[in-house]
Write an enzyme that holds these catalytic residues in place. Structure first.
Site, PDB file in Angstrom:
ATOM      1  N   GLU A 264      30.001  51.529  44.630  1.00 30.15           N
ATOM      2  CA  GLU A 264      30.800  51.160  43.460  1.00 30.15           C
ATOM      3  C   GLU A 264      31.515  49.883  43.847  1.00 30.15           C
ATOM      4  O   GLU A 264      32.435  49.906  44.658  1.00 30.15           O
ATOM      5  CB  GLU A 264      31.777  52.294  43.093  1.00 30.15           C
ATOM      6  CG  GLU A 264      32.267  52.224  41.653  1.00 30.15           C
ATOM      7  CD  GLU A 264      33.344  51.182  41.460  1.00 30.15           C
ATOM      8  OE1 GLU A 264      32.977  50.037  41.055  1.00 30.15           O
ATOM      9  OE2 GLU A 264      34.499  51.475  41.692  1.00 30.15           O
ATOM     10  N   CYS A 298      39.053  48.297  39.526  1.00 27.07           N
ATOM     11  CA  CYS A 298      37.733  47.750  39.227  1.00 27.07           C
ATOM     12  C   CYS A 298      37.503  47.703  37.724  1.00 27.07           C
ATOM     13  O   CYS A 298      36.745  46.870  37.233  1.00 27.07           O
ATOM     14  CB  CYS A 298      36.648  48.553  39.930  1.00 27.07           C
ATOM     15  SG  CYS A 298      36.698  50.323  39.606  1.00 27.07           S
TER      16      CYS A 298
END
Length: 491
Positions: A264, A298
Protein backbone atom coordinates in the site's frame (compact mmCIF):
# COMPACT_ATOMS: atom_id res chain seq x y z
CA UNK A 1 -2.21 10.52 32.96
CA UNK A 2 -0.67 13.85 32.04
CA UNK A 3 0.60 13.95 28.50
CA UNK A 4 3.60 16.28 28.73
CA UNK A 5 6.83 15.07 27.16
CA UNK A 6 8.34 14.46 30.61
CA UNK A 7 5.41 12.41 31.87
CA UNK A 8 5.22 10.48 28.60
CA UNK A 9 8.94 9.71 28.74
CA UNK A 10 8.38 8.34 32.24
CA UNK A 11 5.42 6.26 31.01
CA UNK A 12 7.57 4.83 28.20
CA UNK A 13 10.24 3.80 30.73
CA UNK A 14 7.71 2.36 33.19
CA UNK A 15 6.05 0.28 30.48
CA UNK A 16 9.43 -0.78 29.06
CA UNK A 17 8.34 0.48 25.64
CA UNK A 18 11.99 1.22 24.92
CA UNK A 19 12.64 -2.47 24.31
CA UNK A 20 11.81 -4.81 21.45
CA UNK A 21 9.40 -7.68 21.89
CA UNK A 22 10.76 -10.94 20.48
CA UNK A 23 8.01 -13.49 21.10
CA UNK A 24 6.98 -11.34 24.04
CA UNK A 25 10.45 -11.23 25.56
CA UNK A 26 11.83 -7.75 26.22
CA UNK A 27 15.08 -7.33 24.32
CA UNK A 28 17.61 -4.53 24.07
CA UNK A 29 17.29 -2.80 27.41
CA UNK A 30 19.76 -0.02 28.03
CA UNK A 31 21.27 0.20 24.56
CA UNK A 32 22.82 3.57 23.89
CA UNK A 33 24.91 5.29 21.26
CA UNK A 34 25.16 3.65 17.87
CA UNK A 35 22.94 0.72 18.86
CA UNK A 36 19.95 2.86 19.82
CA UNK A 37 17.54 5.16 17.96
CA UNK A 38 16.35 8.23 19.82
CA UNK A 39 12.69 9.21 19.47
CA UNK A 40 11.65 12.85 19.84
CA UNK A 41 8.40 14.71 20.34
CA UNK A 42 7.92 16.65 17.05
CA UNK A 43 6.14 19.52 18.80
CA UNK A 44 8.67 20.19 21.56
CA UNK A 45 11.84 18.57 20.26
CA UNK A 46 12.20 16.80 23.59
CA UNK A 47 13.56 13.27 23.74
CA UNK A 48 10.90 10.72 24.64
CA UNK A 49 13.26 7.77 24.83
CA UNK A 50 15.01 5.39 22.52
CA UNK A 51 14.57 1.94 21.01
CA UNK A 52 17.29 -0.59 20.26
CA UNK A 53 18.75 -1.14 16.83
CA UNK A 54 18.10 -4.80 16.22
CA UNK A 55 21.02 -6.87 15.02
CA UNK A 56 20.62 -9.21 12.08
CA UNK A 57 20.92 -12.12 14.51
CA UNK A 58 18.03 -10.75 16.61
CA UNK A 59 15.82 -10.37 13.53
CA UNK A 60 16.66 -13.90 12.44
CA UNK A 61 15.90 -15.15 15.94
CA UNK A 62 12.47 -13.50 15.79
CA UNK A 63 11.67 -15.31 12.54
CA UNK A 64 13.03 -18.64 13.80
CA UNK A 65 10.99 -18.43 17.01
CA UNK A 66 7.84 -17.52 15.10
CA UNK A 67 8.33 -20.26 12.50
CA UNK A 68 8.87 -22.94 15.13
CA UNK A 69 5.51 -22.16 16.75
CA UNK A 70 2.30 -23.57 15.28
CA UNK A 71 -0.77 -21.74 16.57
CA UNK A 72 -3.72 -23.96 17.41
CA UNK A 73 -6.16 -21.33 18.64
CA UNK A 74 -9.82 -22.05 17.96
CA UNK A 75 -12.02 -19.43 16.36
CA UNK A 76 -13.59 -18.79 19.74
CA UNK A 77 -10.19 -18.28 21.38
CA UNK A 78 -8.98 -15.90 18.66
CA UNK A 79 -12.19 -13.88 18.87
CA UNK A 80 -11.92 -13.67 22.65
CA UNK A 81 -8.34 -12.36 22.46
CA UNK A 82 -9.27 -9.67 19.94
CA UNK A 83 -12.38 -8.67 21.90
CA UNK A 84 -10.37 -8.41 25.11
CA UNK A 85 -7.72 -6.31 23.39
CA UNK A 86 -10.43 -3.96 22.06
CA UNK A 87 -11.76 -3.55 25.59
CA UNK A 88 -8.26 -2.81 26.90
CA UNK A 89 -7.77 -0.14 24.23
CA UNK A 90 -11.01 1.52 25.29
CA UNK A 91 -10.04 1.33 28.96
CA UNK A 92 -6.64 2.89 28.21
CA UNK A 93 -7.86 5.37 25.63
CA UNK A 94 -6.21 8.34 27.34
CA UNK A 95 -2.82 6.60 27.52
CA UNK A 96 -3.00 5.36 23.95
CA UNK A 97 -3.99 8.76 22.55
CA UNK A 98 -1.36 10.51 24.66
CA UNK A 99 1.37 8.24 23.36
CA UNK A 100 0.29 8.71 19.73
CA UNK A 101 0.32 12.50 20.15
CA UNK A 102 3.69 12.51 21.90
CA UNK A 103 5.59 10.55 19.25
CA UNK A 104 3.78 11.73 16.10
CA UNK A 105 2.73 15.31 16.89
CA UNK A 106 -0.87 14.60 15.90
CA UNK A 107 -3.42 16.71 17.72
CA UNK A 108 -5.45 15.24 20.56
CA UNK A 109 -8.60 14.99 18.42
CA UNK A 110 -6.81 12.91 15.80
CA UNK A 111 -5.14 10.67 18.38
CA UNK A 112 -8.38 9.90 20.19
CA UNK A 113 -9.99 9.17 16.83
CA UNK A 114 -7.13 6.83 15.91
CA UNK A 115 -7.38 4.95 19.20
CA UNK A 116 -11.09 4.42 18.53
CA UNK A 117 -10.29 3.09 15.06
CA UNK A 118 -7.81 0.62 16.58
CA UNK A 119 -10.59 -0.71 18.79
CA UNK A 120 -12.79 -1.02 15.69
CA UNK A 121 -10.13 -3.03 13.84
CA UNK A 122 -9.92 -5.45 16.76
CA UNK A 123 -13.70 -5.84 16.98
CA UNK A 124 -14.13 -6.34 13.24
CA UNK A 125 -11.36 -8.93 13.36
CA UNK A 126 -13.09 -10.73 16.21
CA UNK A 127 -16.37 -10.78 14.29
CA UNK A 128 -14.74 -12.04 11.08
CA UNK A 129 -13.08 -14.90 12.95
CA UNK A 130 -16.52 -16.19 13.90
CA UNK A 131 -17.75 -16.13 10.29
CA UNK A 132 -17.07 -19.33 8.37
CA UNK A 133 -15.19 -18.33 5.23
CA UNK A 134 -15.64 -21.57 3.29
CA UNK A 135 -17.63 -22.07 0.09
CA UNK A 136 -19.58 -25.01 -1.36
CA UNK A 137 -19.93 -25.80 -5.09
CA UNK A 138 -22.26 -28.44 -6.50
CA UNK A 139 -20.65 -30.34 -9.38
CA UNK A 140 -23.75 -31.46 -11.32
CA UNK A 141 -24.01 -28.08 -13.06
CA UNK A 142 -23.46 -29.37 -16.59
CA UNK A 143 -24.50 -32.55 -18.46
CA UNK A 144 -21.03 -34.02 -17.94
CA UNK A 145 -20.83 -33.05 -14.26
CA UNK A 146 -20.60 -35.49 -11.39
CA UNK A 147 -22.62 -35.98 -8.27
CA UNK A 148 -20.02 -34.36 -6.04
CA UNK A 149 -19.53 -31.22 -4.04
CA UNK A 150 -16.38 -29.09 -3.81
CA UNK A 151 -15.63 -27.34 -0.55
CA UNK A 152 -13.09 -24.65 0.33
CA UNK A 153 -11.35 -23.78 3.56
CA UNK A 154 -8.62 -21.33 4.48
CA UNK A 155 -5.48 -22.16 6.42
CA UNK A 156 -2.65 -20.09 7.92
CA UNK A 157 0.48 -19.57 5.87
CA UNK A 158 3.23 -22.13 6.30
CA UNK A 159 5.79 -19.39 6.87
CA UNK A 160 5.90 -16.13 8.80
CA UNK A 161 4.39 -12.77 7.81
CA UNK A 162 6.83 -9.85 7.75
CA UNK A 163 5.10 -6.49 8.29
CA UNK A 164 6.58 -3.01 7.88
CA UNK A 165 4.49 0.03 8.90
CA UNK A 166 4.86 3.82 8.42
CA UNK A 167 4.69 6.79 10.80
CA UNK A 168 1.42 8.46 9.90
CA UNK A 169 -0.94 6.24 11.92
CA UNK A 170 1.35 4.92 14.66
CA UNK A 171 -1.06 2.32 16.04
CA UNK A 172 -3.85 1.93 13.49
CA UNK A 173 -1.50 1.00 10.65
CA UNK A 174 -0.03 -1.61 12.98
CA UNK A 175 -3.49 -2.91 13.90
CA UNK A 176 -4.36 -3.37 10.21
CA UNK A 177 -1.38 -5.71 9.85
CA UNK A 178 -1.52 -7.53 13.17
CA UNK A 179 -5.24 -8.14 13.63
CA UNK A 180 -5.76 -10.11 10.38
CA UNK A 181 -2.65 -12.12 11.25
CA UNK A 182 -4.02 -13.05 14.68
CA UNK A 183 -7.47 -13.70 13.25
CA UNK A 184 -6.07 -16.25 10.78
CA UNK A 185 -3.76 -18.05 13.26
CA UNK A 186 -0.61 -16.70 11.64
CA UNK A 187 2.72 -15.57 13.07
CA UNK A 188 4.09 -12.11 12.39
CA UNK A 189 7.32 -10.18 12.82
CA UNK A 190 6.54 -6.46 12.76
CA UNK A 191 8.91 -3.58 12.17
CA UNK A 192 7.25 -0.22 12.93
CA UNK A 193 8.58 3.11 11.73
CA UNK A 194 11.61 4.12 13.77
CA UNK A 195 9.95 7.54 14.15
CA UNK A 196 6.93 6.17 16.07
CA UNK A 197 7.88 2.79 17.59
CA UNK A 198 6.31 3.05 21.02
CA UNK A 199 2.66 2.77 19.95
CA UNK A 200 3.40 -0.50 18.14
CA UNK A 201 5.13 -1.99 21.18
CA UNK A 202 2.26 -0.95 23.44
CA UNK A 203 -0.20 -2.56 21.03
CA UNK A 204 1.75 -5.83 21.20
CA UNK A 205 1.71 -5.70 24.99
CA UNK A 206 -2.06 -5.18 25.00
CA UNK A 207 -2.50 -8.27 22.82
CA UNK A 208 -0.21 -10.32 25.08
CA UNK A 209 -2.27 -9.14 28.07
CA UNK A 210 -5.41 -10.21 26.21
CA UNK A 211 -4.05 -13.75 25.93
CA UNK A 212 -2.19 -13.83 22.61
CA UNK A 213 0.54 -16.48 22.58
CA UNK A 214 3.65 -14.26 22.38
CA UNK A 215 5.22 -16.41 19.66
CA UNK A 216 2.51 -15.16 17.30
CA UNK A 217 3.81 -11.57 17.35
CA UNK A 218 7.29 -10.06 17.60
CA UNK A 219 8.14 -6.36 17.28
CA UNK A 220 11.65 -5.51 16.14
CA UNK A 221 13.02 -1.99 15.95
CA UNK A 222 16.02 -0.72 14.10
CA UNK A 223 17.65 1.01 11.18
CA UNK A 224 16.03 -0.02 7.88
CA UNK A 225 19.41 0.23 6.17
CA UNK A 226 20.66 -2.58 8.42
CA UNK A 227 17.69 -4.94 8.70
CA UNK A 228 15.31 -4.25 5.81
CA UNK A 229 16.78 -6.90 3.51
CA UNK A 230 16.46 -9.53 6.23
CA UNK A 231 12.81 -8.61 6.78
CA UNK A 232 12.17 -9.17 3.06
CA UNK A 233 14.38 -12.12 2.18
CA UNK A 234 14.54 -14.24 5.34
CA UNK A 235 13.78 -17.83 4.26
CA UNK A 236 11.10 -18.16 6.94
CA UNK A 237 9.02 -15.34 5.36
CA UNK A 238 6.02 -16.33 3.23
CA UNK A 239 4.49 -12.88 2.81
CA UNK A 240 5.71 -9.28 3.13
CA UNK A 241 3.08 -6.63 3.85
CA UNK A 242 4.28 -3.03 3.58
CA UNK A 243 2.68 0.39 3.81
CA UNK A 244 4.82 3.35 2.82
CA UNK A 245 6.48 5.15 -0.06
CA UNK A 246 6.51 4.09 -3.70
CA UNK A 247 10.28 3.86 -4.10
CA UNK A 248 10.66 1.61 -1.07
CA UNK A 249 7.67 -0.50 -2.08
CA UNK A 250 9.09 -1.12 -5.53
CA UNK A 251 12.47 -1.99 -4.00
CA UNK A 252 10.72 -4.53 -1.78
CA UNK A 253 8.97 -6.02 -4.81
CA UNK A 254 12.29 -6.34 -6.62
CA UNK A 255 13.94 -8.14 -3.69
CA UNK A 256 11.09 -10.28 -2.37
CA UNK A 257 11.56 -13.09 -4.86
CA UNK A 258 9.18 -16.04 -4.77
CA UNK A 259 6.94 -14.89 -1.94
CA UNK A 260 3.74 -12.92 -1.67
CA UNK A 261 3.80 -9.14 -1.24
CA UNK A 262 1.01 -6.77 -0.26
CA UNK A 263 1.94 -3.15 -0.94
CA UNK A 264 0.00 0.00 0.00
CA UNK A 265 2.07 2.84 -1.39
CA UNK A 266 0.23 6.07 -0.89
CA UNK A 267 -1.89 8.28 -3.09
CA UNK A 268 -2.46 11.60 -4.75
CA UNK A 269 -6.18 11.72 -4.14
CA UNK A 270 -8.42 14.35 -5.77
CA UNK A 271 -11.70 15.86 -4.71
CA UNK A 272 -13.64 16.75 -7.87
CA UNK A 273 -16.22 19.53 -7.51
CA UNK A 274 -18.71 19.75 -10.37
CA UNK A 275 -20.77 22.81 -11.32
CA UNK A 276 -23.92 21.43 -9.62
CA UNK A 277 -22.21 20.65 -6.29
CA UNK A 278 -23.31 21.97 -2.91
CA UNK A 279 -20.32 24.27 -2.45
CA UNK A 280 -20.66 24.58 1.31
CA UNK A 281 -20.59 20.80 1.64
CA UNK A 282 -17.80 20.42 -0.92
CA UNK A 283 -15.56 23.02 0.71
CA UNK A 284 -16.08 21.46 4.15
CA UNK A 285 -15.10 18.07 2.78
CA UNK A 286 -12.10 19.61 1.00
CA UNK A 287 -10.77 21.18 4.18
CA UNK A 288 -11.39 18.14 6.38
CA UNK A 289 -9.89 15.83 3.80
CA UNK A 290 -6.82 18.01 3.38
CA UNK A 291 -5.93 18.74 7.01
CA UNK A 292 -7.14 15.90 9.21
CA UNK A 293 -4.19 13.94 10.60
CA UNK A 294 -2.06 16.94 9.54
CA UNK A 295 -2.65 15.92 5.92
CA UNK A 296 -0.49 12.85 6.53
CA UNK A 297 -2.84 10.21 5.17
CA UNK A 298 -2.44 8.23 1.99
CA UNK A 299 -6.11 9.08 1.38
CA UNK A 300 -5.80 12.76 2.25
CA UNK A 301 -7.08 15.17 -0.39
CA UNK A 302 -3.97 16.34 -2.23
CA UNK A 303 -5.61 17.94 -5.29
CA UNK A 304 -8.76 20.08 -5.37
CA UNK A 305 -10.23 19.88 -8.88
CA UNK A 306 -13.07 22.40 -9.32
CA UNK A 307 -15.25 23.33 -12.30
CA UNK A 308 -14.36 26.80 -13.57
CA UNK A 309 -18.00 27.94 -13.29
CA UNK A 310 -17.95 27.62 -9.49
CA UNK A 311 -14.22 27.90 -8.78
CA UNK A 312 -14.35 31.47 -7.48
CA UNK A 313 -16.96 30.86 -4.77
CA UNK A 314 -15.54 27.44 -3.87
CA UNK A 315 -12.07 28.93 -3.40
CA UNK A 316 -13.42 31.67 -1.12
CA UNK A 317 -15.13 29.07 1.06
CA UNK A 318 -12.01 26.88 1.24
CA UNK A 319 -9.90 29.88 2.28
CA UNK A 320 -12.40 30.91 4.97
CA UNK A 321 -12.61 27.38 6.39
CA UNK A 322 -8.84 26.97 6.24
CA UNK A 323 -8.37 30.15 8.27
CA UNK A 324 -10.81 28.73 10.84
CA UNK A 325 -8.91 25.41 11.12
CA UNK A 326 -7.23 25.67 14.50
CA UNK A 327 -3.64 24.51 14.55
CA UNK A 328 -0.83 24.58 17.06
CA UNK A 329 -0.04 22.76 20.31
CA UNK A 330 -1.08 19.11 19.82
CA UNK A 331 -2.03 18.88 23.51
CA UNK A 332 -4.61 21.68 23.24
CA UNK A 333 -7.95 19.82 22.92
CA UNK A 334 -9.36 22.75 20.94
CA UNK A 335 -6.87 22.43 18.12
CA UNK A 336 -7.76 20.64 14.88
CA UNK A 337 -4.14 20.02 13.85
CA UNK A 338 -0.77 19.62 15.54
CA UNK A 339 2.58 19.16 13.82
CA UNK A 340 3.69 17.09 10.88
CA UNK A 341 6.09 14.24 11.62
CA UNK A 342 9.29 16.31 11.67
CA UNK A 343 10.94 19.52 10.51
CA UNK A 344 12.29 17.92 7.33
CA UNK A 345 8.75 17.11 6.18
CA UNK A 346 7.53 20.64 6.94
CA UNK A 347 10.48 22.10 5.02
CA UNK A 348 9.63 19.94 2.00
CA UNK A 349 6.04 21.24 1.92
CA UNK A 350 7.27 24.81 2.24
CA UNK A 351 9.71 24.33 -0.63
CA UNK A 352 7.11 22.77 -2.94
CA UNK A 353 4.71 25.66 -2.30
CA UNK A 354 7.46 28.19 -3.00
CA UNK A 355 8.28 26.36 -6.23
CA UNK A 356 4.61 26.38 -7.32
CA UNK A 357 4.31 30.12 -6.60
CA UNK A 358 7.44 30.68 -8.65
CA UNK A 359 5.76 28.82 -11.53
CA UNK A 360 2.60 30.95 -11.41
CA UNK A 361 0.43 29.52 -8.61
CA UNK A 362 -1.11 31.97 -6.15
CA UNK A 363 -0.66 31.51 -2.37
CA UNK A 364 -3.95 32.42 -0.67
CA UNK A 365 -3.26 31.40 2.92
CA UNK A 366 -0.68 29.49 4.95
CA UNK A 367 2.80 28.19 4.10
CA UNK A 368 4.03 29.27 7.52
CA UNK A 369 6.58 26.95 9.13
CA UNK A 370 8.15 26.74 12.59
CA UNK A 371 10.08 23.55 13.18
CA UNK A 372 7.64 20.68 12.57
CA UNK A 373 4.66 23.05 12.75
CA UNK A 374 3.29 23.83 9.29
CA UNK A 375 0.12 25.83 8.76
CA UNK A 376 -2.81 24.71 6.57
CA UNK A 377 -2.12 26.10 3.11
CA UNK A 378 -4.24 26.97 0.06
CA UNK A 379 -2.82 27.47 -3.44
CA UNK A 380 -4.84 28.64 -6.44
CA UNK A 381 -4.08 28.62 -10.17
CA UNK A 382 -2.18 25.37 -9.82
CA UNK A 383 -1.26 23.49 -12.99
CA UNK A 384 -1.23 19.65 -13.12
CA UNK A 385 2.47 19.53 -14.00
CA UNK A 386 3.63 21.33 -10.84
CA UNK A 387 5.54 19.16 -8.37
CA UNK A 388 3.11 20.01 -5.54
CA UNK A 389 0.38 18.02 -7.35
CA UNK A 390 2.35 15.73 -9.66
CA UNK A 391 4.05 14.11 -6.66
CA UNK A 392 2.41 13.09 -3.39
CA UNK A 393 2.70 16.10 -1.06
CA UNK A 394 2.11 14.33 2.25
CA UNK A 395 0.96 17.28 4.33
CA UNK A 396 -1.70 19.97 4.85
CA UNK A 397 -1.58 21.64 1.44
CA UNK A 398 -4.72 22.35 -0.66
CA UNK A 399 -3.78 23.01 -4.31
CA UNK A 400 -6.74 24.16 -6.44
CA UNK A 401 -6.84 23.14 -10.11
CA UNK A 402 -9.61 24.44 -12.38
CA UNK A 403 -11.19 22.37 -15.18
CA UNK A 404 -13.66 22.99 -18.03
CA UNK A 405 -15.91 19.92 -18.06
CA UNK A 406 -16.13 16.31 -16.88
CA UNK A 407 -13.80 15.06 -19.61
CA UNK A 408 -11.18 17.56 -18.47
CA UNK A 409 -11.73 16.59 -14.82
CA UNK A 410 -11.24 12.87 -15.50
CA UNK A 411 -8.15 13.52 -17.61
CA UNK A 412 -6.52 15.59 -14.86
CA UNK A 413 -7.58 13.22 -12.07
CA UNK A 414 -6.13 10.20 -13.91
CA UNK A 415 -3.02 12.09 -14.94
CA UNK A 416 -0.72 11.06 -12.10
CA UNK A 417 1.13 7.84 -11.32
CA UNK A 418 -1.14 7.17 -8.33
CA UNK A 419 -4.52 5.47 -8.12
CA UNK A 420 -5.71 5.09 -4.54
CA UNK A 421 -8.95 6.95 -3.82
CA UNK A 422 -11.05 9.95 -4.81
CA UNK A 423 -14.00 12.13 -3.85
CA UNK A 424 -16.61 13.55 -6.21
CA UNK A 425 -19.11 16.27 -5.35
CA UNK A 426 -22.15 16.18 -7.62
CA UNK A 427 -25.79 15.11 -7.60
CA UNK A 428 -25.93 14.05 -11.24
CA UNK A 429 -26.14 10.31 -11.75
CA UNK A 430 -24.63 10.54 -15.23
CA UNK A 431 -21.55 12.24 -13.74
CA UNK A 432 -21.35 9.73 -10.89
CA UNK A 433 -21.47 6.69 -13.16
CA UNK A 434 -18.76 8.12 -15.37
CA UNK A 435 -16.50 8.83 -12.40
CA UNK A 436 -17.02 5.33 -10.98
CA UNK A 437 -16.25 3.77 -14.36
CA UNK A 438 -13.44 6.05 -15.57
CA UNK A 439 -11.39 7.16 -12.56
CA UNK A 440 -8.30 4.94 -12.30
CA UNK A 441 -8.49 4.46 -8.54
CA UNK A 442 -9.37 1.83 -5.96
CA UNK A 443 -12.19 3.87 -4.39
CA UNK A 444 -14.66 6.55 -5.49
CA UNK A 445 -16.55 8.26 -2.65
CA UNK A 446 -19.52 10.42 -3.65
CA UNK A 447 -20.05 13.49 -1.45
CA UNK A 448 -17.50 12.23 1.07
CA UNK A 449 -13.75 12.52 1.59
CA UNK A 450 -11.50 10.00 -0.22
CA UNK A 451 -10.45 8.49 3.09
CA UNK A 452 -13.90 7.39 4.19
CA UNK A 453 -14.14 3.66 4.82
CA UNK A 454 -14.85 1.14 7.51
CA UNK A 455 -11.97 -0.77 9.05
CA UNK A 456 -13.70 -3.87 7.65
CA UNK A 457 -14.20 -2.88 4.02
CA UNK A 458 -11.75 -3.43 1.12
CA UNK A 459 -9.13 -0.73 0.76
CA UNK A 460 -6.24 -0.32 -1.64
CA UNK A 461 -5.16 1.16 -4.93
CA UNK A 462 -3.75 0.50 -8.38
CA UNK A 463 -0.89 1.95 -10.45
CA UNK A 464 1.80 3.31 -8.10
CA UNK A 465 -0.61 3.12 -5.15
CA UNK A 466 -0.32 -0.66 -4.94
CA UNK A 467 -0.64 -3.97 -6.71
CA UNK A 468 -4.41 -4.21 -6.33
CA UNK A 469 -4.36 -6.36 -3.20
CA UNK A 470 -6.74 -4.93 -0.67
CA UNK A 471 -6.36 -4.14 2.99
CA UNK A 472 -9.29 -3.81 5.37
CA UNK A 473 -9.82 -6.65 7.84
CA UNK A 474 -11.84 -8.96 5.60
CA UNK A 475 -9.61 -8.75 2.52
CA UNK A 476 -6.38 -8.85 4.52
CA UNK A 477 -7.50 -12.08 6.15
CA UNK A 478 -7.88 -13.57 2.66
CA UNK A 479 -4.40 -12.38 1.67
CA UNK A 480 -2.92 -13.90 4.83
CA UNK A 481 -4.21 -17.42 4.16
CA UNK A 482 -3.82 -20.35 1.80
CA UNK A 483 -7.02 -21.52 0.15
CA UNK A 484 -7.56 -25.27 -0.02
CA UNK A 485 -10.30 -27.10 -1.90
CA UNK A 486 -11.52 -30.63 -1.31
CA UNK A 487 -14.39 -32.62 -2.79
CA UNK A 488 -16.69 -35.40 -1.65
CA UNK A 489 -19.13 -37.72 -3.37
CA UNK A 490 -22.69 -36.37 -3.14
CA UNK A 491 -25.14 -38.95 -4.50
Amino acid sequence: MAATSASMAEFIREQALDRMRIAGRQVGAGREGERAIAVFNPATGERLGSVPKATLEEVRQAFETAHAFRPRLTRSERAAILQKAAALIRERLDEVAGLITAESGLCRKDSVYEAGRVSDVLLFGANEVLRDDGQIFSCDLTPHGKKRRVYTQRAPLLGVISAITPFNHPMNQVAHKVVPSVATNNRMVLKPSEKVPFSAILFADILYQAGLPPEMLSVVTGDPREIADELITNPRVDLVTFTGGVAIGKAIAAKAGYRRIVLELGGNDPIIVMEDADLDEASTLAVQGSYKNSGQRCTAIKRLLVHEAVAGRFTELVVDKTRAWKHGDPLDPGNDMGTVIDEAAASLFEARVHEAVGQGARLLVGNQRRGAFYSPTVLDNVQPGMTVVREETFGPVSPIIRFRDIDDAIRIADGTAYGLSSAVCTNRLDYITRFVDELHVGTVNVREVPGYRLELTPFGGIKDSGLGYKEGVQEAMKSFTNLKTYSLPWP
